[in-house]
Design a protein around this motif. Sequence first.
Motif, mmCIF file in Angstrom:
data_model
loop_
_atom_site.group_PDB
_atom_site.id
_atom_site.type_symbol
_atom_site.label_atom_id
_atom_site.label_comp_id
_atom_site.label_asym_id
_atom_site.label_seq_id
_atom_site.Cartn_x
_atom_site.Cartn_y
_atom_site.Cartn_z
ATOM 1 N N ARG A 185 -21.205 -47.077 6.743
ATOM 2 C CA ARG A 185 -20.398 -47.714 5.697
ATOM 3 C C ARG A 185 -21.312 -48.598 4.863
ATOM 4 N NH1 ARG A 185 -17.432 -47.113 10.161
ATOM 5 N NH2 ARG A 185 -18.593 -48.796 11.111
ATOM 6 N N PHE A 207 -15.728 -37.814 4.291
ATOM 7 C CA PHE A 207 -16.097 -39.226 4.096
ATOM 8 C C PHE A 207 -17.444 -39.572 4.724
ATOM 9 C CE2 PHE A 207 -13.289 -38.675 7.764
ATOM 10 C CZ PHE A 207 -14.115 -39.098 8.801
ATOM 11 N N GLN A 263 -8.798 -40.660 13.010
ATOM 12 C CA GLN A 263 -9.035 -41.111 11.631
ATOM 13 C C GLN A 263 -7.750 -41.408 10.858
ATOM 14 O OE1 GLN A 263 -12.021 -41.827 11.501
ATOM 15 N NE2 GLN A 263 -13.249 -40.261 12.513
ATOM 16 N N ASP A 303 -10.880 -43.885 16.472
ATOM 17 C CA ASP A 303 -11.346 -44.501 15.221
ATOM 18 C C ASP A 303 -10.335 -44.188 14.123
ATOM 19 O OD1 ASP A 303 -13.741 -45.219 16.441
ATOM 20 O OD2 ASP A 303 -14.899 -43.589 15.555
ATOM 21 N N LYS A 324 -11.883 -49.889 6.682
ATOM 22 C CA LYS A 324 -11.490 -49.528 5.323
ATOM 23 C C LYS A 324 -12.396 -48.398 4.875
ATOM 24 C CE LYS A 324 -11.910 -53.922 3.977
ATOM 25 N NZ LYS A 324 -12.029 -55.058 3.047
ATOM 26 N N SER A 335 -14.987 -46.440 2.986
ATOM 27 C CA SER A 335 -16.140 -46.903 2.201
ATOM 28 C C SER A 335 -16.809 -45.676 1.572
ATOM 29 C CB SER A 335 -17.089 -47.635 3.154
ATOM 30 O OG SER A 335 -18.349 -47.859 2.574
#
Length: 455
Positions: free
Chosen positions: A50, A169, A273, A311, A343, A345
């Motif tokens: 992140r 992500f 997730q 997570d 959050k 990122s």
Amino acid sequence: MKKVFVKSYGCQMNAYDAERMADALAPEGFGETTAMDEADLIILNTCHIREKAAEKVYSELGRVRALKRERERDGRATTVVVAGCVAQAEGQEIIRRAPVVDVVVGPQSYHRLPELLHRAEARRGVVNTEFPVEDKFGHLPAASPAKTRSRGVSAFLTVQEGCDKFCTFCVVPYTRGAEASRLVVRIVEEAKRLADAGVREITLIGQNVNAYHGEGPDGTTWSLGRLLHRLAEIPGLARLRYTTSHPRDMDDALIAAHRDLPALMPYLHLPVQAGSDRILAAMNRRHTADTYRRIIDKVRAACPDIALSSDFIVGFPGETDADFLDTMSLIEDVRFASAFSFKYSPRPGTPAAELEDQVPEETKAERLARLQKRLEAHRQAFNRGTVGRTVDVLLEKPGRHPGQLAGKSPYLQAVHLQAEGLSVGDVVPVRITGAGTNSLSGEIERMTAPASAAA
Ligand code: 5AD
Ligand code: SF4
């Protein structure tokens, strides 16, 4: 003797790599220090997962620069290495932004550190972010038994690296490269060496550890389940764990291992997730919320007392309130014993960073706070649920008060207890008497037969 200071950020894989780097430098005459200002060689082993994690390295390099100057005034030289995933992702750019850095080395080439350091003596700014074909672990010297034991009775062992899943992500497939599994014989060798040095618990690690498919001594491909069975035979090893897993690779053999192997601890970290199928699809997770729930049902059927962990990412591009509520309802269904939540990122080079409907920062913060409140309530409830039970505790280190030792329950909870006559490394039955915010307290359950060190 020259001194090396290694600071590691991020995941357990980095913690493991940091130790291997120190091992690689021991034959070069480097001893480890925990004081940065004593170090002739400073290694920052970085994390790129992140933005916050990645930026930490630059603020740390500011401090390193000041320290290097100060040491220079006293006539002492300092070499600075940036290793890990920021090194891999940014390469030369690091030296441009922070000229104090002498060597940049990616996670796949740190076995070449001694050679890179020699090259840096002649020319500043050496960068190596290759993905070499040889197995770096095969090129690393092993730590001495005394060194291994000084690192504790619980050790990490990398069995798999890299990831082919390409969640939209995530930077891991780019920084750690393609999925690769170590040979079974190498893993067994390393595990035996750890056990012989006094290690009682091994956590097998990999970015996608349950995708493990290494070649066995019989020439066939072994799954993680089979590997765990083999490792459970090693004398002295009381406990096995593994992390981090992907739902898609949670196969029947691994689930059965949770039923059949007493050494395999009843704990599973299985990142989900998000709880919305729309978001899971946009994340390219290749599972739905319901397939995840079904996996959890199967795991619980095999091992009813298993502690689950996960997570979460909130505020992935396009996440609506309704999507977020799907995540909230998933956590109420599963009730995790522990969890990490973040959050979203945006990471340079990943597909999700290019998506248009990025979620505003305030919405992310608000959703994260709501999620974490419930996750924390579930964690506390799980911890309270162990009060009154007797569980095995692996004693790991001195506790807060004289005569106390601290250890871990099978569910990875920290436990403090009065432990006169017992030693670090013993596994003892403990009756849990109380649950604090971050640890449990307990008392040794005295049995007729001596219970210490029972494997
Ligand atoms: N933003 C936020 N969290 C992330 N993770 C990975 N990439 C990102 C990102 N871009 C989280 C995931 C993963 C954990 C290691 O870090 O939840 O499982
Ligand atoms: Fe990243 Fe997804 Fe691979 Fe995990 S499975 S390392 S989140 S790409």
